[in-house]
Design a protein around this motif. Sequence first.
Motif, PDB file in Angstrom:
ATOM      1  N   LEU A  43      36.919  44.490  44.138  1.00  0.00           N
ATOM      2  CA  LEU A  43      35.740  45.360  44.010  1.00  0.00           C
ATOM      3  C   LEU A  43      34.965  45.071  42.727  1.00  0.00           C
ATOM      4  CD1 LEU A  43      36.730  48.783  45.579  1.00  0.00           C
ATOM      5  CD2 LEU A  43      35.975  46.661  46.624  1.00  0.00           C
ATOM      6  N   HIS A  44      35.614  44.353  41.758  1.00  0.00           N
ATOM      7  CA  HIS A  44      34.860  43.971  40.559  1.00  0.00           C
ATOM      8  C   HIS A  44      33.645  43.144  40.948  1.00  0.00           C
ATOM      9  CE1 HIS A  44      37.084  40.198  41.194  1.00  0.00           C
ATOM     10  NE2 HIS A  44      36.242  39.605  40.398  1.00  0.00           N
ATOM     11  N   ARG A  45      33.752  42.419  42.067  1.00  0.00           N
ATOM     12  CA  ARG A  45      32.659  41.534  42.473  1.00  0.00           C
ATOM     13  C   ARG A  45      31.383  42.299  42.815  1.00  0.00           C
ATOM     14  NH1 ARG A  45      33.416  35.717  43.678  1.00  0.00           N
ATOM     15  NH2 ARG A  45      35.142  35.243  42.287  1.00  0.00           N
ATOM     16  N   LEU A  46      31.522  43.541  43.288  1.00  0.00           N
ATOM     17  CA  LEU A  46      30.318  44.330  43.579  1.00  0.00           C
ATOM     18  C   LEU A  46      29.525  44.533  42.292  1.00  0.00           C
ATOM     19  CD1 LEU A  46      31.797  47.077  45.955  1.00  0.00           C
ATOM     20  CD2 LEU A  46      30.551  44.984  46.582  1.00  0.00           C
ATOM     21  N   SER A  55      32.912  36.597  37.675  1.00  0.00           N
ATOM     22  CA  SER A  55      34.167  37.031  37.049  1.00  0.00           C
ATOM     23  C   SER A  55      33.908  38.130  36.019  1.00  0.00           C
ATOM     24  CB  SER A  55      34.860  35.824  36.402  1.00  0.00           C
ATOM     25  OG  SER A  55      33.998  35.236  35.458  1.00  0.00           O
ATOM     26  N   VAL A  56      34.984  38.722  35.528  1.00  0.00           N
ATOM     27  CA  VAL A  56      34.919  39.632  34.378  1.00  0.00           C
ATOM     28  C   VAL A  56      35.524  38.895  33.188  1.00  0.00           C
ATOM     29  CG1 VAL A  56      35.059  41.737  35.749  1.00  0.00           C
ATOM     30  CG2 VAL A  56      37.175  40.692  34.931  1.00  0.00           C
ATOM     31  N   PRO A  57      35.089  39.223  31.996  1.00  0.00           N
ATOM     32  CA  PRO A  57      34.148  40.262  31.604  1.00  0.00           C
ATOM     33  C   PRO A  57      32.698  39.851  31.848  1.00  0.00           C
ATOM     34  CG  PRO A  57      34.756  38.984  29.681  1.00  0.00           C
ATOM     35  CD  PRO A  57      35.571  38.451  30.820  1.00  0.00           C
ATOM     36  N   ILE A  67      27.631  36.522  31.220  1.00  0.00           N
ATOM     37  CA  ILE A  67      28.574  36.491  32.340  1.00  0.00           C
ATOM     38  C   ILE A  67      29.856  35.732  32.017  1.00  0.00           C
ATOM     39  CG2 ILE A  67      26.714  36.745  34.043  1.00  0.00           C
ATOM     40  CD1 ILE A  67      27.046  33.741  34.656  1.00  0.00           C
ATOM     41  N   ASP A  68      30.094  35.492  30.736  1.00  0.00           N
ATOM     42  CA  ASP A  68      31.276  34.732  30.343  1.00  0.00           C
ATOM     43  C   ASP A  68      31.730  35.257  28.976  1.00  0.00           C
ATOM     44  OD1 ASP A  68      32.758  31.889  30.637  1.00  0.00           O
ATOM     45  OD2 ASP A  68      32.132  32.181  28.562  1.00  0.00           O
ATOM     46  N   SER A  69      33.034  35.279  28.738  1.00  0.00           N
ATOM     47  CA  SER A  69      33.530  35.884  27.496  1.00  0.00           C
ATOM     48  C   SER A  69      32.965  35.189  26.257  1.00  0.00           C
ATOM     49  CB  SER A  69      35.060  35.883  27.471  1.00  0.00           C
ATOM     50  OG  SER A  69      35.562  34.568  27.488  1.00  0.00           O
ATOM     51  N   THR A  70      32.852  33.864  26.301  1.00  0.00           N
ATOM     52  CA  THR A  70      32.331  33.157  25.120  1.00  0.00           C
ATOM     53  C   THR A  70      30.884  33.544  24.846  1.00  0.00           C
ATOM     54  OG1 THR A  70      33.860  31.340  25.425  1.00  0.00           O
ATOM     55  CG2 THR A  70      31.864  30.838  24.186  1.00  0.00           C
TER      56      THR A  70
END
Length: 257
Positions: A43-46, A55-57, A67-70
């Motif tokens: 459900l994270h994808r919603l 992806s998360v985070p 959209i990426d941790s870095t």
Amino acid sequence: MNNDGAHPAVLITMPHSHYSEKARWALDRLSLPYQEQPHIPLLHRLATKRNGGSSVPLLVHGRARFIDSTDILMHADRVGGGDLLYPRDTSLRQEVEALETRFDEELGPHARRWVYAQLLAERSLLRQAMSRDVPPLEAALLPVILPTIVRIIRKALRITPESTARSLERVGSLFKEVDDRLEDGRQFLVDGRFTAADLTFAALAAPVLFPTGYRAAYPALDDVPVAMRNEVLRLRDTTAGRFALRLYLQERNRSRS
Ligand SMILES: N[C@@H](CCC(=O)N[C@@H](CS)C(=O)NCC(=O)O)C(=O)O
């Protein structure tokens, strides 16, 4: 960037995700106000798709999306004025970024595969970790879709006894690289101070070390299968393992302000 200060940023996570912990640590450290929005796997994808990611985070800050941790760490560093997690000096910054990339691309995935291989059969531990602070409807749904989540994770991460053993070896050799770097007695990986390289190493090694102060949702070390616990104790007893545990103790609660 317009509108940055108008609303607190929103950090979309999964409760047990170590890359989410990496981003959370950076935002905490640099005192960038945010609200965390945790979701169960799938459900994270919603939430991420709606914001142009997968992806998360994922950080929503004003009109911007990271959209990426870095990217989140670099953004937080910029917003904080720079020279905080990344040195201003070009060659030191390159060294930090190279280590961060190596940990992101190697340590994170290999630690994750090994940990999932140990815990996928532990349904009650998984349920507890994956549902921490998620919306009530998602928490209620988790027991129903957990078998599907487990199947998808096993397939997506190509978890087999052979790949799991290989991943543990890769974690061991990355720890050895860090051991070697710390051999001269330095306290931090680069520039004699805490940088994105240290933060990334500690956050992505945390799933195999169970550090005090780890803020991802995680079982207690006493509750995991004994073979897993023994490996964790062995990795803790290395220079790199002790280094990551110390970073959690000394640096996880430290913030500028
Ligand atoms: N390169 C990404 C990797 C993040 C990542 O692998 N996240 C995992 C959770 S730890 C994830 O969201 N997996 C599910 C997905 O990709 O949909 C980053 O640094 O943010």
